[in-house]
Design a protein around this motif. Structure first.
Motif, short mmCIF file in Angstrom:
data_model
loop_
_atom_site.label_atom_id
_atom_site.label_comp_id
_atom_site.label_asym_id
_atom_site.label_seq_id
_atom_site.Cartn_x
_atom_site.Cartn_y
_atom_site.Cartn_z
N GLU A 98 0.81 -1.21 0.00
CA GLU A 98 0.00 0.00 0.00
C GLU A 98 0.85 1.26 0.00
OE1 GLU A 98 -4.23 1.03 2.09
OE2 GLU A 98 -2.60 0.44 3.42
N ASP A 99 2.02 1.20 0.62
CA ASP A 99 2.89 2.38 0.67
C ASP A 99 3.79 2.50 -0.55
OD1 ASP A 99 4.81 0.44 1.05
OD2 ASP A 99 5.28 0.98 3.12
N GLY A 100 3.61 1.63 -1.54
CA GLY A 100 4.37 1.72 -2.78
C GLY A 100 5.60 0.84 -2.84
N ARG A 101 6.04 0.30 -1.71
CA ARG A 101 7.21 -0.58 -1.72
C ARG A 101 6.85 -1.90 -2.38
NH1 ARG A 101 8.69 -2.27 3.12
NH2 ARG A 101 6.76 -1.60 4.11
N THR A 102 7.87 -2.61 -2.84
CA THR A 102 7.65 -3.88 -3.54
C THR A 102 8.57 -4.96 -2.96
OG1 THR A 102 9.30 -3.41 -5.25
CG2 THR A 102 7.03 -2.68 -5.67
N ASP A 103 8.24 -6.18 -3.25
CA ASP A 103 9.11 -7.32 -2.95
C ASP A 103 8.89 -8.36 -4.04
OD1 ASP A 103 10.95 -8.95 -1.73
OD2 ASP A 103 9.73 -9.39 0.05
N THR A 104 9.88 -9.21 -4.24
CA THR A 104 9.83 -10.18 -5.34
C THR A 104 10.21 -11.56 -4.85
OG1 THR A 104 10.41 -8.45 -6.93
CG2 THR A 104 10.70 -10.72 -7.65
N ALA A 105 9.53 -12.58 -5.37
CA ALA A 105 9.83 -13.97 -5.03
C ALA A 105 9.60 -14.85 -6.25
CB ALA A 105 8.96 -14.44 -3.87
N SER A 106 10.04 -16.09 -6.15
CA SER A 106 9.84 -17.04 -7.25
C SER A 106 8.36 -17.29 -7.48
CB SER A 106 10.54 -18.36 -6.93
OG SER A 106 10.21 -19.34 -7.89
N PHE A 107 7.61 -17.50 -6.39
CA PHE A 107 6.15 -17.66 -6.51
C PHE A 107 5.48 -17.17 -5.24
CE2 PHE A 107 7.78 -21.77 -5.07
CZ PHE A 107 6.87 -22.21 -4.10
N VAL A 108 4.17 -17.00 -5.32
CA VAL A 108 3.38 -16.44 -4.22
C VAL A 108 2.25 -17.40 -3.89
CG1 VAL A 108 1.77 -14.59 -3.57
CG2 VAL A 108 3.92 -14.02 -4.71
N VAL A 109 2.02 -17.59 -2.59
CA VAL A 109 0.88 -18.40 -2.12
C VAL A 109 -0.06 -17.49 -1.34
CG1 VAL A 109 0.14 -20.45 -0.88
CG2 VAL A 109 2.41 -20.40 -1.94
N GLY A 110 -1.30 -17.39 -1.79
CA GLY A 110 -2.30 -16.57 -1.12
C GLY A 110 -3.01 -17.35 -0.03
N CYS A 111 -2.64 -17.05 1.21
CA CYS A 111 -3.29 -17.64 2.39
C CYS A 111 -4.06 -16.54 3.12
CB CYS A 111 -2.25 -18.25 3.33
SG CYS A 111 -1.19 -19.51 2.62
N ASP A 112 -4.58 -15.57 2.37
CA ASP A 112 -5.11 -14.36 2.96
C ASP A 112 -6.61 -14.38 3.17
OD1 ASP A 112 -5.01 -14.38 0.18
OD2 ASP A 112 -4.70 -12.24 -0.03
N GLY A 113 -7.18 -15.57 3.29
CA GLY A 113 -8.49 -15.75 3.88
C GLY A 113 -9.69 -15.30 3.07
N LEU A 114 -10.77 -15.05 3.80
CA LEU A 114 -12.08 -14.82 3.24
C LEU A 114 -12.11 -13.61 2.30
CD1 LEU A 114 -14.80 -16.24 3.59
CD2 LEU A 114 -15.34 -14.60 5.39
N HIS A 115 -11.38 -12.57 2.64
CA HIS A 115 -11.36 -11.35 1.83
C HIS A 115 -10.03 -11.27 1.09
CE1 HIS A 115 -15.05 -10.17 3.85
NE2 HIS A 115 -14.46 -10.42 4.99
N SER A 116 -9.70 -12.32 0.38
CA SER A 116 -8.38 -12.49 -0.22
C SER A 116 -8.10 -11.48 -1.33
CB SER A 116 -8.26 -13.91 -0.78
OG SER A 116 -7.08 -14.05 -1.53
N VAL A 117 -7.04 -10.68 -1.13
CA VAL A 117 -6.55 -9.80 -2.19
C VAL A 117 -5.95 -10.63 -3.32
CG1 VAL A 117 -4.81 -8.03 -2.73
CG2 VAL A 117 -6.15 -7.87 -0.63
N THR A 118 -5.31 -11.75 -2.97
CA THR A 118 -4.71 -12.62 -3.98
C THR A 118 -5.78 -13.15 -4.93
OG1 THR A 118 -3.25 -13.35 -2.19
CG2 THR A 118 -3.06 -14.48 -4.30
N ARG A 119 -6.87 -13.62 -4.39
CA ARG A 119 -7.97 -14.16 -5.22
C ARG A 119 -8.53 -13.08 -6.14
NH1 ARG A 119 -12.61 -18.38 -3.67
NH2 ARG A 119 -14.27 -17.75 -5.10
N SER A 120 -8.75 -11.88 -5.60
CA SER A 120 -9.27 -10.79 -6.42
C SER A 120 -8.29 -10.43 -7.53
CB SER A 120 -9.54 -9.56 -5.54
OG SER A 120 -10.52 -9.83 -4.58
#
Length: 406
Positions: free
Chosen positions: A146-168
């Motif tokens: 949200e503050d504009g910073r970034t991070d990078t990885a080989s892959f991402v797993v969305g475990c962010d629950g009912l209101h998942s930003v990953t799913r959206s």
């Protein structure tokens, strides 16, 4: 030759699934990093029941099972509170030495233990970091905070629950559908009328159902399900005036200790129950979903967290199968991992989501005659305890491969 750096994986969410996945990945040679939008020890609802399938996954992490902050439930009972038909409908004792009928845990204590365990194993957790975007590249995924910073990885797993930003991010915004049911829940001292043995107890009344189970030496967690007008899908505590009003709820007059739970409650939350569309796939490119982000479910089978743990088991097993060296995987390797994971998990979770919805509808019955019919069915089922428990065991006994595989 220079040693290759561990494969970095970004895990979004530090509820139940996030830290357990990160711990298993760390033990297998990956470099997991967790991002969580909430504060540490934030209000995390009330409780959960860890069942055999979930406990088996946790037991793969050294030292975790011994630290579980809860109670193994030794008995299950079902009562009717329908006027003129009050009484015990069925009961059974547990034959499971480790888990019993389940392990009741206060959710906040459980999440704290998992996060502390992850940190102790060297997993980085970034609290109060809201992810607003994911950008996929050929061999990596970039997250944007949200503050504009970034991070990078080989892959991402969305475990962010009912209101998942990953799913959206993967599949777009979706409309949640109100099921017509709402829950009011709380935590209360153990009523004097309850058995000394830690128990899980169901109370079936007219237009309402209560489930309660012990979560500590002194306290029980409970939830009333009934048909109500649509309300927000939030687990936040109610204010003090609403708390006092709820303590005068008609269910506070129920017998067998059910009413005492409500009258003495130290905390109460209230929330609506919603359905979301079934996803035909849980991944896109180098991003995949786990738990409620992939298959949110109503709570009537107590399988939400346990199914997330089953997801983790199979995801890690597939990673070890297709990427045994924990190297940075190609997109082709990840596709093989994610597709096999989905082939195992989507049928299983789809069935349980449907069964959970049906269980809620079957318990919350309107009209006395319909309630008497429901009670008669329960008595018939529980007249054969072995048969009654068979369906319960099938729900909580996940289809595992040999645990030596992970």
């Amino acid at each position: 030759m220079a040693q290759q750096s561990p494969c970095k994986v970004i895990v979004l969410g530090c509820g139940v699934a996030g830290p357990v996945l990160a711990l298993l990945l760390k033990l297998k040679g990956y470099q997991p990093v967790i991002y969580e939008r909430s504060k540490p020890n934030a209000d995390a609802g009330l409780s959960l029941m860890l069942q055999t399938n979930g406990w088996r996954v946790l037991s793969l992490i050294p030292g975790i099972a011994e630290k579980l902050p809860g109670q193994a439930l030794q008995q299950m009972k079902i009562y009717s509170t329908v006027p003129g038909d009050e009484g015990l409908l069925g009961e059974a004792d547990s034959q499971e030495p480790n888990v019993g009928m389940g392990i009741g845990v206060r959710r906040q204590d459980f999440l704290r233990m998992l996060a502390e365990s992850a940190t102790a194993h060297g997993v980085e957790i970034h609290w109060e970091q809201k992810v607003v975007d994911l950008r996929q590249h050929e061999n990596s995924v970039e997250i944007v905070l949200e503050d504009g910073r970034t991070d990078t990885a080989s892959f991402v797993v969305g475990c962010d629950g009912l209101h998942s930003v990953t799913r959206s991010n993967l599949f777009g915004k979706e409309e949640a559908t109100f099921t017509g049911l709402a829950q009011t829940g709380g935590i209360s001292p153990r009523p004097a009328s309850f058995a000394v043995a830690p128990s899980v107890i169901n109370f079936l009344g007219v237009g309402a159902h209560i489930i309660t189970y012990q979560i500590s030496d002194t306290h029980y967690s409970w939830a009333i399900t009934r048909r109500e007008q649509e309300m927000r899908e939030t687990w936040r505590s109610v204010d003090s005036s609403t708390l006092e009003k709820l303590k005068a709820d008609e269910c506070s007059e129920w017998a067998f200790g059910a009413g005492d739970l409500i009258k003495t409650s130290e905390k109460i939350v209230k929330f609506g129950l919603y359905d979301r569309p079934k996803l035909e796939t849980w991944h896109k490119g180098r991003v995949v979903l786990v738990g409620d982000a992939a298959h949110p479910t109503s709570p009537h089978l107590g399988q939400g967290a346990n199914q997330a743990l089953e997801d983790i088991y199979h995801l890690v097993r597939c990673l070890l199968k297709y990427n045994p060296g924990a190297n940075t995987p190609s997109t082709t390797q990840l596709s093989s991992v994610f597709e096999e994971y989905e082939s195992l998990r989507i049928p299983r979770t789809t069935e349980l989501v449907q069964k959970a919805r049906m269980a809620g509808d079957a318990r919350v019955v309107l009209g006395r005659e319909a309630c008497l019919e429901r009670n008669a069915k329960k008595r018939s089922i529980w007249s054969d305890k072995e048969l009654a428990l068979r369906g319960f065991e099938e729900t909580r006994s996940g289809p595992y491969s040999d645990h030596s595989e992970i």
